[in-house]
Design an enzyme around this catalytic site. Sequence first.
Site, PDB file in Angstrom:
ATOM      1  N   SER A 271      -7.804  -1.529   5.900  1.00 34.27           N
ATOM      2  CA  SER A 271      -8.806  -0.751   6.652  1.00 34.27           C
ATOM      3  C   SER A 271     -10.149  -0.912   5.967  1.00 34.27           C
ATOM      4  O   SER A 271     -10.213  -1.313   4.799  1.00 34.27           O
ATOM      5  CB  SER A 271      -8.411   0.729   6.651  1.00 34.27           C
ATOM      6  OG  SER A 271      -9.372   1.503   7.355  1.00 34.27           O
TER       7      SER A 271
ATOM      8  N   TYR B  38      -5.809   8.713   2.268  1.00 32.51           N
ATOM      9  CA  TYR B  38      -5.644   7.519   3.115  1.00 32.51           C
ATOM     10  C   TYR B  38      -6.476   6.355   2.562  1.00 32.51           C
ATOM     11  O   TYR B  38      -5.981   5.230   2.428  1.00 32.51           O
ATOM     12  CB  TYR B  38      -6.069   7.850   4.552  1.00 32.51           C
ATOM     13  CG  TYR B  38      -6.090   6.653   5.485  1.00 32.51           C
ATOM     14  CD1 TYR B  38      -4.903   6.090   5.960  1.00 32.51           C
ATOM     15  CD2 TYR B  38      -7.293   6.068   5.888  1.00 32.51           C
ATOM     16  CE1 TYR B  38      -4.924   4.987   6.809  1.00 32.51           C
ATOM     17  CE2 TYR B  38      -7.323   4.973   6.736  1.00 32.51           C
ATOM     18  CZ  TYR B  38      -6.133   4.444   7.205  1.00 32.51           C
ATOM     19  OH  TYR B  38      -6.155   3.348   8.046  1.00 32.51           O
TER      20      TYR B  38
HETATM   21  P1  NAP Z   1      -0.429   4.037  15.415  1.00 36.90           P
HETATM   22  O1  NAP Z   1      -0.911   3.769  16.798  1.00 36.90           O
HETATM   23  O2  NAP Z   1      -0.195   5.446  15.005  1.00 36.90           O
HETATM   24  O3  NAP Z   1       0.895   3.163  15.139  1.00 36.90           O
HETATM   25  C1  NAP Z   1       1.538   3.237  13.882  1.00 36.90           C
HETATM   26  C2  NAP Z   1       2.803   2.397  13.867  1.00 36.90           C
HETATM   27  O4  NAP Z   1       3.401   2.472  12.559  1.00 36.90           O
HETATM   28  C3  NAP Z   1       3.866   2.879  14.850  1.00 36.90           C
HETATM   29  O5  NAP Z   1       4.618   1.781  15.322  1.00 36.90           O
HETATM   30  C4  NAP Z   1       4.743   3.783  13.976  1.00 36.90           C
HETATM   31  O6  NAP Z   1       6.045   3.919  14.531  1.00 36.90           O
HETATM   32  C5  NAP Z   1       4.742   2.963  12.680  1.00 36.90           C
HETATM   33  N1  NAP Z   1       5.088   3.743  11.487  1.00 36.90           N
HETATM   34  C6  NAP Z   1       4.472   4.830  10.972  1.00 36.90           C
HETATM   35  N2  NAP Z   1       5.126   5.258   9.880  1.00 36.90           N
HETATM   36  C7  NAP Z   1       6.176   4.418   9.695  1.00 36.90           C
HETATM   37  C8  NAP Z   1       7.239   4.345   8.746  1.00 36.90           C
HETATM   38  N3  NAP Z   1       7.345   5.221   7.731  1.00 36.90           N
HETATM   39  N4  NAP Z   1       8.149   3.341   8.864  1.00 36.90           N
HETATM   40  C9  NAP Z   1       8.058   2.443   9.869  1.00 36.90           C
HETATM   41  N5  NAP Z   1       7.091   2.465  10.801  1.00 36.90           N
HETATM   42  C10 NAP Z   1       6.165   3.452  10.716  1.00 36.90           C
HETATM   43  O7  NAP Z   1      -1.472   3.471  14.347  1.00 36.90           O
HETATM   44  P2  NAP Z   1      -2.522   2.255  14.447  1.00 36.90           P
HETATM   45  O8  NAP Z   1      -3.854   2.826  14.743  1.00 36.90           O
HETATM   46  O9  NAP Z   1      -1.987   1.183  15.316  1.00 36.90           O
HETATM   47  O10 NAP Z   1      -2.524   1.788  12.911  1.00 36.90           O
HETATM   48  C11 NAP Z   1      -1.739   0.689  12.470  1.00 36.90           C
HETATM   49  C12 NAP Z   1      -2.245   0.239  11.114  1.00 36.90           C
HETATM   50  O11 NAP Z   1      -3.619  -0.085  11.214  1.00 36.90           O
HETATM   51  C13 NAP Z   1      -2.133   1.303  10.024  1.00 36.90           C
HETATM   52  O12 NAP Z   1      -1.747   0.689   8.812  1.00 36.90           O
HETATM   53  C14 NAP Z   1      -3.545   1.851   9.918  1.00 36.90           C
HETATM   54  O13 NAP Z   1      -3.816   2.346   8.636  1.00 36.90           O
HETATM   55  C15 NAP Z   1      -4.348   0.599  10.218  1.00 36.90           C
HETATM   56  N6  NAP Z   1      -5.705   0.868  10.708  1.00 36.90           N
HETATM   57  C16 NAP Z   1      -5.918   1.416  11.950  1.00 36.90           C
HETATM   58  C17 NAP Z   1      -7.227   1.603  12.390  1.00 36.90           C
HETATM   59  C18 NAP Z   1      -7.557   2.125  13.757  1.00 36.90           C
HETATM   60  O14 NAP Z   1      -8.739   2.278  14.063  1.00 36.90           O
HETATM   61  N7  NAP Z   1      -6.599   2.377  14.628  1.00 36.90           N
HETATM   62  C19 NAP Z   1      -8.307   1.268  11.555  1.00 36.90           C
HETATM   63  C20 NAP Z   1      -8.044   0.747  10.292  1.00 36.90           C
HETATM   64  C21 NAP Z   1      -6.736   0.520   9.882  1.00 36.90           C
HETATM   65  P3  NAP Z   1       6.989   5.232  14.238  1.00 36.90           P
HETATM   66  O15 NAP Z   1       6.072   6.415  14.187  1.00 36.90           O
HETATM   67  O16 NAP Z   1       7.979   5.243  15.353  1.00 36.90           O
HETATM   68  O17 NAP Z   1       7.657   4.970  12.919  1.00 36.90           O
END
Ligand code: NAP
Length: 259
Positions: free
Chosen positions: A143, A157
């Site tokens: 991130s 985070y």
């Molecule tokens: P999201 O929509 O909440 O999706 C998160 C995914 O991770 C889901 O598939 C969830 O499935 C899985 N997950 C969470 N905890 C887990 C665990 N303990 N074991 C296995 N799977 C797990 O989040 P997102 O926005 O797509 O974010 C994905 C990644 O991108 C993260 O690492 C986040 O830090 C990074 N990121 C996101 C943004 C943004 O703007 N969205 C920006 C910077 C970085 P389950 O809950 O079913 O396990």
Amino acid sequence: MFTPIDGRTVLVTGGTKGIGKEIAGVFARAGANVVVTGRDAEQGEAAARELSGQGGEVAYAGGDVAKAADCERVAAETAARFGGIDVVCANAGVFPDVKLADMTEEDIDSIFATNVKGCLLTVKACIPHLERTGRGRVILTSSITGPVTGYPGWSHYGATKAAQLGFIRTACIELAPKGITVNAVMPGNIYSEGLDELGEDYLTSMTDSIPLGRLGKVEEIGAAALFLATDEAAFITGQTIIVDGGQVVPESLAALQSA
Ligand code: NAP
């Protein structure tokens, strides 16, 4: 023109929704076979069904990245199903917000278990499979929050996302003799299910702080991951790509508004 990656096998943790699901979609449309993981089986099966039939095969394997046994089983299931693992996208992550003064020990343990320990356990479990291909790729979803920027409520985070970059710098050296590269994509604010839950005010203020004037699309993170998986990116390791519409660049609000 990039060499096609069709027929390769890609494991995407947290691939059942949001950014991970679209990383999986981008690889599947490029002809790769993909396994998506997450804890919610119903959501995982639905994601696999939705992404299948666009190119490569997509399957779901349930697991919690914070548990070593789950990571080992998911890696073994992926390799057994598709004959190996060429690429692992360690993407699973959570971003609950709580200010430092109110943070509990459990809040800290829980976020580090998924975002840091989960990442290391995932990559560790895949090493023998990645080595066997002779061209293994590890791609983390870090991130901008933590490594470059800060936001109240996300000190824990941000620490986890910066820790992931600390991890790649040594992992890339250790895994280089095995022919494995280790890199990270650093998303800015990307519209995902997880981001949507932060509410309208957050989304509007973030959009206003991005020079390109919009939130990122999940497929734009997928495209960066796909590039790092290509043969043409074989000499890139221990590096990061920021995908944020220029969000980290303006020196001040005035710099942004006077454009
Ligand atoms: P999201 O929509 O909440 O999706 C998160 C995914 O991770 C889901 O598939 C969830 O499935 C899985 N997950 C969470 N905890 C887990 C665990 N303990 N074991 C296995 N799977 C797990 O989040 P997102 O926005 O797509 O974010 C994905 C990644 O991108 C993260 O690492 C986040 O830090 C990074 N990121 C996101 C943004 C943004 O703007 N969205 C920006 C910077 C970085 P389950 O809950 O079913 O396990």
